[in-house]
Scaffold this motif. Structure first.
Motif, mmCIF file in Angstrom:
data_model
loop_
_atom_site.group_PDB
_atom_site.id
_atom_site.type_symbol
_atom_site.label_atom_id
_atom_site.label_comp_id
_atom_site.label_asym_id
_atom_site.label_seq_id
_atom_site.Cartn_x
_atom_site.Cartn_y
_atom_site.Cartn_z
ATOM 1 N N PRO A 172 0.849 -1.210 -0.050
ATOM 2 C CA PRO A 172 -0.001 -0.042 -0.065
ATOM 3 C C PRO A 172 0.733 1.436 -0.030
ATOM 4 C CG PRO A 172 -0.648 -1.513 1.658
ATOM 5 C CD PRO A 172 0.707 -2.169 1.084
ATOM 6 N N LYS A 173 1.996 1.039 0.392
ATOM 7 C CA LYS A 173 3.024 2.379 0.530
ATOM 8 C C LYS A 173 3.558 2.593 -0.856
ATOM 9 C CE LYS A 173 5.324 0.363 3.552
ATOM 10 N NZ LYS A 173 6.225 -0.151 4.604
ATOM 11 N N HIS A 174 3.522 1.582 -1.943
ATOM 12 C CA HIS A 174 4.144 1.855 -3.249
ATOM 13 C C HIS A 174 3.488 3.077 -4.023
ATOM 14 C CE1 HIS A 174 5.970 0.959 -7.032
ATOM 15 N NE2 HIS A 174 6.809 0.369 -6.270
ATOM 16 N N PRO A 175 4.264 3.828 -4.578
ATOM 17 C CA PRO A 175 3.635 5.004 -5.688
ATOM 18 C C PRO A 175 2.702 4.258 -6.441
ATOM 19 C CG PRO A 175 6.094 5.049 -5.410
ATOM 20 C CD PRO A 175 5.782 3.846 -4.514
ATOM 21 N N SER A 222 12.042 -16.870 -6.984
ATOM 22 C CA SER A 222 11.842 -17.743 -6.018
ATOM 23 C C SER A 222 10.861 -18.681 -6.003
ATOM 24 C CB SER A 222 11.799 -16.930 -4.431
ATOM 25 O OG SER A 222 11.449 -17.891 -3.475
ATOM 26 N N ASP A 223 10.884 -20.000 -5.427
ATOM 27 C CA ASP A 223 9.481 -20.545 -5.377
ATOM 28 C C ASP A 223 8.676 -20.707 -3.929
ATOM 29 O OD1 ASP A 223 11.457 -21.881 -3.723
ATOM 30 O OD2 ASP A 223 11.234 -23.752 -4.860
ATOM 31 N N SER A 224 9.239 -19.690 -3.373
ATOM 32 C CA SER A 224 8.696 -19.241 -1.891
ATOM 33 C C SER A 224 7.656 -18.187 -1.914
ATOM 34 C CB SER A 224 9.715 -19.096 -0.880
ATOM 35 O OG SER A 224 9.059 -18.702 0.380
ATOM 36 N N SER A 225 6.464 -18.514 -1.778
ATOM 37 C CA SER A 225 5.538 -17.433 -1.730
ATOM 38 C C SER A 225 5.702 -16.481 -0.579
ATOM 39 C CB SER A 225 3.975 -18.175 -1.899
ATOM 40 O OG SER A 225 3.701 -18.924 -0.563
ATOM 41 N N THR A 226 5.802 -17.047 0.617
ATOM 42 C CA THR A 226 6.193 -16.481 1.832
ATOM 43 C C THR A 226 7.455 -15.370 1.540
ATOM 44 O OG1 THR A 226 5.582 -18.253 3.202
ATOM 45 C CG2 THR A 226 6.697 -16.495 4.319
ATOM 46 N N LEU A 227 8.421 -15.855 1.077
ATOM 47 C CA LEU A 227 9.559 -14.784 0.700
ATOM 48 C C LEU A 227 8.891 -13.628 -0.399
ATOM 49 C CD1 LEU A 227 12.391 -13.851 0.783
ATOM 50 C CD2 LEU A 227 13.003 -15.389 -1.000
ATOM 51 N N ILE A 228 8.292 -13.976 -1.196
ATOM 52 C CA ILE A 228 7.847 -13.147 -2.285
ATOM 53 C C ILE A 228 6.813 -12.138 -1.454
ATOM 54 C CG2 ILE A 228 6.384 -12.749 -4.356
ATOM 55 C CD1 ILE A 228 7.474 -15.119 -5.710
ATOM 56 N N SER A 229 5.844 -12.376 -0.804
ATOM 57 C CA SER A 229 4.883 -11.638 -0.214
ATOM 58 C C SER A 229 5.593 -10.789 0.878
ATOM 59 C CB SER A 229 3.880 -12.205 0.504
ATOM 60 O OG SER A 229 4.237 -13.374 1.544
ATOM 61 N N GLY A 230 6.645 -11.328 1.365
ATOM 62 C CA GLY A 230 7.284 -10.421 2.400
ATOM 63 C C GLY A 230 8.241 -9.531 1.943
ATOM 64 N N LEU A 231 8.877 -9.590 0.719
ATOM 65 C CA LEU A 231 9.696 -8.472 -0.072
ATOM 66 C C LEU A 231 8.616 -7.384 -0.343
ATOM 67 C CD1 LEU A 231 12.045 -10.653 -2.069
ATOM 68 C CD2 LEU A 231 12.735 -9.137 -0.307
ATOM 69 N N VAL A 232 7.609 -7.616 -1.144
ATOM 70 C CA VAL A 232 6.304 -6.816 -1.516
ATOM 71 C C VAL A 232 6.000 -6.194 -0.310
ATOM 72 C CG1 VAL A 232 4.174 -6.599 -2.526
ATOM 73 C CG2 VAL A 232 5.747 -8.234 -3.384
ATOM 74 N N ARG A 233 5.738 -6.811 0.777
ATOM 75 C CA ARG A 233 5.071 -6.028 2.129
ATOM 76 C C ARG A 233 6.177 -5.035 2.754
ATOM 77 N NH1 ARG A 233 3.930 -10.268 4.199
ATOM 78 N NH2 ARG A 233 1.881 -10.249 3.725
ATOM 79 N N GLU A 234 7.374 -5.379 2.621
ATOM 80 C CA GLU A 234 8.394 -4.264 2.902
ATOM 81 C C GLU A 234 8.588 -3.279 1.847
ATOM 82 O OE1 GLU A 234 9.874 -4.203 5.902
ATOM 83 O OE2 GLU A 234 8.643 -6.001 6.612
ATOM 84 N N ASP A 235 7.836 -3.157 0.754
ATOM 85 C CA ASP A 235 8.069 -2.336 -0.261
ATOM 86 C C ASP A 235 9.483 -2.359 -0.829
ATOM 87 O OD1 ASP A 235 6.850 -0.392 -1.950
ATOM 88 O OD2 ASP A 235 7.375 1.317 -0.697
ATOM 89 N N ASP A 252 -3.131 -7.746 3.305
ATOM 90 C CA ASP A 252 -2.738 -6.415 3.420
ATOM 91 C C ASP A 252 -1.976 -5.699 2.089
ATOM 92 O OD1 ASP A 252 -0.570 -8.058 3.802
ATOM 93 O OD2 ASP A 252 0.639 -6.697 5.338
ATOM 94 N N LEU A 253 -1.900 -6.601 1.165
ATOM 95 C CA LEU A 253 -1.377 -5.979 0.059
ATOM 96 C C LEU A 253 -2.294 -5.620 -1.067
ATOM 97 C CD1 LEU A 253 1.620 -8.467 -0.234
ATOM 98 C CD2 LEU A 253 1.637 -6.509 0.672
ATOM 99 N N VAL A 254 -1.727 -4.809 -2.103
ATOM 100 C CA VAL A 254 -2.752 -4.348 -2.964
ATOM 101 C C VAL A 254 -2.520 -4.997 -4.540
ATOM 102 C CG1 VAL A 254 -3.324 -2.144 -4.567
ATOM 103 C CG2 VAL A 254 -2.655 -1.926 -2.046
ATOM 104 N N GLU A 255 -3.801 -5.611 -5.121
ATOM 105 C CA GLU A 255 -3.607 -6.189 -6.161
ATOM 106 C C GLU A 255 -4.174 -5.126 -7.299
ATOM 107 O OE1 GLU A 255 -6.269 -9.312 -6.136
ATOM 108 O OE2 GLU A 255 -5.435 -10.216 -4.182
ATOM 109 N N LEU A 256 -3.182 -4.972 -8.402
ATOM 110 C CA LEU A 256 -3.517 -4.215 -9.412
ATOM 111 C C LEU A 256 -3.653 -4.852 -10.725
ATOM 112 C CD1 LEU A 256 -0.916 -1.574 -8.421
ATOM 113 C CD2 LEU A 256 -3.332 -1.360 -8.317
ATOM 114 N N PRO A 257 -4.573 -4.512 -11.592
ATOM 115 C CA PRO A 257 -4.872 -5.356 -12.933
ATOM 116 C C PRO A 257 -3.488 -4.815 -13.772
ATOM 117 C CG PRO A 257 -6.227 -3.283 -12.693
ATOM 118 C CD PRO A 257 -5.797 -3.903 -11.451
#
Length: 299
Positions: A172-175, A222-235, A252-257
């Motif tokens: 949510p913090k990403h431009p 990565s093949d780890s969904s946890t790692l991917i979501s963590g990196l996205v969450r940390e912006d 808590d993340l934003v999905e964009l088309p």
């Protein structure tokens, strides 16, 4: 003429030697010569001649046509033998792509257990390209795989199960999350974290970037969904995901088309060899898979 004559002919052209071909099949050299004569009598033509200088066996146009047909016939015959062997043993080899497996395998497995088929169904997990190759080679009976529509082989019988819908995942913090209708070109200004080559997502992501002639910034694969979501969450990066591979703990993340590019048609398919008839155990498993996806679509 019998199918063994085709085996002899195929090997003879490969070895270029009557002696070696006879040894490979543990028969006499006259047996190979007689097989070739039977084929030539049957087709009323000469299949090859021996070149004077090199002694090489050179196929005539008729021989070239027969060799192509022999390759197909022998491949089909081997697949039929394997298929009947599995029917006799009441076994089936099912391949599934990791992204599909993560979402659907538990639901598919339950009716397999309920119907007492667990000991008969051997499931393996591998990437989409490898699944297609193994089905064509007869090493798998069925596969559940995500495929680009244009990449499917005409030797396959394909049952579409459901389409993929791809999205950009952002903090949510990403431009990008603050923009009105951001395009894929806007997104490519930021680094991405994506699923690795085992998943179809990577191929689709690369195709979209190529449409814009932009080299994407890949922070991590990565093949780890946890790692991917963590990196996205940390912006630290954007994510590229499909609705099939939606990551865990991403509420808590934003999905964009995806906008501004042509997203390729991608489906999860149930694939088998075109000449493989769905009977017995084969049909039971196909019905389970198709019903699982139908129920999921209605839920």
């Amino acid at each position: 003429m019998n199918i063994k004559d085709l085996y002899y002919f195929q090997r003879l052209i490969s070895t270029q030697s009557y002696t070696q071909t006879a040894a490979d099949f543990y028969v006499s050299q006259p047996t190979i010569s007689q097989a070739i004569k039977r084929l030539e009598r049957h087709f009323q033509t000469t299949l090859f001649f021996r070149q004077a200088k090199t002694k090489a066996l050179v196929l005539t146009p008729s021989g070239q046509q027969l060799l192509l047909a022999a390759n197909d016939i022998i491949n089909h015959w081997q697949h039929v033998n394997e298929s009947i062997s599995h029917l006799r043993q009441h076994t089936l080899r099912l391949g599934i792509e990791p992204s599909v497996s993560e979402h659907y395998l538990p639901t598919i497995t339950k009716p397999i257990i309920d119907q007492g088929l667990l000991k008969s169904v051997h499931t393996v997990e591998m990437g989409a390209n490898q699944l297609v190759k193994q089905v064509l080679a007869g090493q798998l009976d069925l596969a559940i795989s995500g495929n680009l529509d244009q990449t499917l082989d005409e030797r396959l019988a394909v049952t579409p199960l459901r389409p993929f819908d791809f999205k950009i995942l952002a903090s949510p913090k990403h431009p990008l999350a603050q923009m009105d209708e951001p395009t894929f070109a806007d997104a490519l200004k930021s680094p991405f974290v994506i699923l690795n080559a085992t998943y179809l997502n990577k191929l689709v992501f690369r195709q979209l970037a190529e449409q814009l002639s932009i080299e994407p910034q890949i922070l991590f694969e990565s093949d780890s969904s946890t790692l991917i979501s963590g990196l996205v969450r940390e912006d630290l990066a954007l994510g590229f995901v499909s609705d099939v591979t939606m990551l865990s703990h991403q509420e808590d993340l934003v999905e964009l088309p995806i906008r501004g590019v042509q997203v390729p048609n991608v489906h999860i398919n149930l694939i088998r060899r075109a000449h493989q008839f769905p009977i017995g155990l084969f049909k039971q498993v196909m019905d389970i898979v198709e019903q699982t996806f139908k129920d999921d679509a209605q839920s």
